[in-house]
Scaffold this active site. Structure first.
Site, PDB file in Angstrom:
ATOM      1  N   VAL B  23       0.855  -1.194   0.000  1.00  0.00           N
ATOM      2  CA  VAL B  23       0.000   0.000   0.000  1.00  0.00           C
ATOM      3  C   VAL B  23       0.892   1.247   0.000  1.00  0.00           C
ATOM      4  O   VAL B  23       2.094   1.163   0.214  1.00  0.00           O
ATOM      5  CB  VAL B  23      -0.943   0.006   1.224  1.00  0.00           C
ATOM      6  CG1 VAL B  23      -1.847  -1.213   1.191  1.00  0.00           C
ATOM      7  CG2 VAL B  23      -0.148   0.049   2.531  1.00  0.00           C
ATOM      8  N   CYS B  24       0.279   2.419  -0.253  1.00  0.00           N
ATOM      9  CA  CYS B  24       1.023   3.680  -0.231  1.00  0.00           C
ATOM     10  C   CYS B  24       1.530   3.946   1.186  1.00  0.00           C
ATOM     11  O   CYS B  24       0.800   3.643   2.125  1.00  0.00           O
ATOM     12  CB  CYS B  24       0.133   4.839  -0.670  1.00  0.00           C
ATOM     13  SG  CYS B  24      -0.239   4.780  -2.432  1.00  0.00           S
ATOM     14  N   PRO B  25       2.707   4.540   1.407  1.00  0.00           N
ATOM     15  CA  PRO B  25       3.592   5.055   0.361  1.00  0.00           C
ATOM     16  C   PRO B  25       4.609   4.022  -0.158  1.00  0.00           C
ATOM     17  O   PRO B  25       5.464   4.355  -0.958  1.00  0.00           O
ATOM     18  CB  PRO B  25       4.328   6.184   1.090  1.00  0.00           C
ATOM     19  CG  PRO B  25       4.489   5.665   2.483  1.00  0.00           C
ATOM     20  CD  PRO B  25       3.258   4.812   2.750  1.00  0.00           C
ATOM     21  N   TYR B  26       4.507   2.767   0.332  1.00  0.00           N
ATOM     22  CA  TYR B  26       5.569   1.797   0.009  1.00  0.00           C
ATOM     23  C   TYR B  26       5.542   1.371  -1.446  1.00  0.00           C
ATOM     24  O   TYR B  26       6.556   0.949  -1.990  1.00  0.00           O
ATOM     25  CB  TYR B  26       5.494   0.605   0.971  1.00  0.00           C
ATOM     26  CG  TYR B  26       5.558   1.104   2.387  1.00  0.00           C
ATOM     27  CD1 TYR B  26       6.738   1.691   2.850  1.00  0.00           C
ATOM     28  CD2 TYR B  26       4.448   1.110   3.211  1.00  0.00           C
ATOM     29  CE1 TYR B  26       6.787   2.251   4.116  1.00  0.00           C
ATOM     30  CE2 TYR B  26       4.494   1.665   4.474  1.00  0.00           C
ATOM     31  CZ  TYR B  26       5.670   2.227   4.924  1.00  0.00           C
ATOM     32  OH  TYR B  26       5.736   2.797   6.158  1.00  0.00           O
TER      33      TYR B  26
END
Lengths: 267, 88
Positions: B23-26
């Protein structure tokens, strides 16, 4: 090196920045920074450098934690009163980030040991509280061509400057010699707002990260002065002095000297 | 895909990155790290399943000076983004 999943999470807000990225973060993890003093300035500087993932942080300080330090020296705590400050700070920084190796050196810098210590580091941050150390660190960094970020605080005012030897000014270009003992009041005599070293220490840490990353404009040939009461910053130009006794054209200081103590030794 | 682009892809460095499950930010962090390790002109193909990142990754890549070649939905909850590295 490859980042672990934990490192990708820990440093994600750095990696996202175009000016840092994975490459910059690896520079930080490989960097070695020496802190002079684990007091008001050294605590926030070391805290933020540890959080940023600066891989090796050396700290030199001769004092033990006292109750009167805790109003501003945020790496120490009620539980570490009586402990050497370098040991107390090491525990705090390593608890924040186990990527960081903190080298604790309890003792004082002298003309005989300083060169051997600073040569192991990429840059030096001065958070000392006395003029003999401040001038010794300046002279040693100039003679060893080591970048030095220097900060100072008193009452409600602080200052920061970055010395890149022979490129920009040095501390003696600014103030040629230490004032006589007793002329300038110490924190112990004059007091200091507890949060002030946090502001100035954060600015010093910012300069250190910029040096390591090779980003932005440094406080080279400049002195940044912060006044907490007027909530104002002033940036003053500081030219190199061609007649500077240590970095000038005909230096009179070509080897290190110790200055008599007689100044404030308290954090 | 235009022929010009597919020709380029044959000669230039190509890398695949599967960030399904992230998921964001990864999502962007992983994509950015992958592109940092590539040479200029190299092409990165990213497979992902996090809907928000379908918009965020192309926008961030463009902000960082990279060229987004393609954004395509390849399944009910799967997308492919193709980015060419144009800036170190």
């Amino acid at each position: 090196m490859e980042f672990t999943d934990a490192q990708i999470q820990r440093y994600s807000r750095h990696i996202i920045l175009p000016e840092v990225g994975g490459k910059g973060q690896k520079k930080l993890l490989g960097a070695k920074v020496l802190l002079v003093g684990a007091g008001g300035l050294g605590c926030p500087v070391g805290y933020y450098l540890a959080a940023a993932g600066v891989g090796t942080i050396g700290i030199v300080d001769d004092d033990v934690v006292e109750l009167s330090n805790l109003q501003r020296q945020i790496a120490h705590s009620t539980n570490t009163i009586g402990m050497p400050k370098v040991e107390s700070a090491k525990r705090t920084f390593e608890a924040l980030n186990s990527d960081v190796n903190v080298v604790a050196m309890k003792g004082r810098l002298t003309k005989d040991n300083i060169t051997g210590i600073i040569e192991k580091y990429d840059l030096v941050i001065d958070g000392s509280d006395n003029f003999p150390t401040r001038y010794l660190v300046n002279d040693a960094c100039v003679l060893s061509r080591k970048p030095l970020v220097s900060g100072a605080i008193l009452r409600f005012e602080g200052q920061v400057t970055t010395l890149i030897p022979y490129e920009g000014h040095c501390y003696r270009c600014l103030f040629e010699a230490p004032p006589p003992p007793g002329l300038v009041p110490s924190c112990q005599e004059a007091g200091v707002l507890g949060v002030l070293p946090g502001v100035i220490g954060a600015l010093e840490a910012t300069e250190a990260l910029k040096i390591i990353l090779g980003q932005g404009e440094l406080l080279k040939n400049a002195l940044l002065i912060y006044n907490a009461l007027s909530a104002s910053f002033r940036k003053v130009k500081v030219p190199r002095n061609p007649k500077c006794p240590v970095c000038g054209e005909n230096p009179t200081i070509t080897e290190l000297q110790d200055y008599d103590a007689g100044y404030c030794q308290m954090g | 895909m235009p022929e010009e682009v597919s020709n380029r892809m044959e000669v230039e460095q190509k890398k695949n990155l599967d960030i399904r499950g992230l998921v964001c930010p990864y999502t962007f962090v992983k994509a950015k790290l992958a592109i940092e390790d590539m040479e200029l002109g190299g092409v990165l193909e990213i497979v992902l399943d996090y809907p928000e990142a379908v918009h965020n990754i192309p926008k961030s890549m463009q902000d960082h000076g990279q060229k987004v070649l393609k954004v395509e939905q390849t399944g009910p909850k799967e997308w492919v983004i193709v980015v060419r590295k144009e800036k170190d």
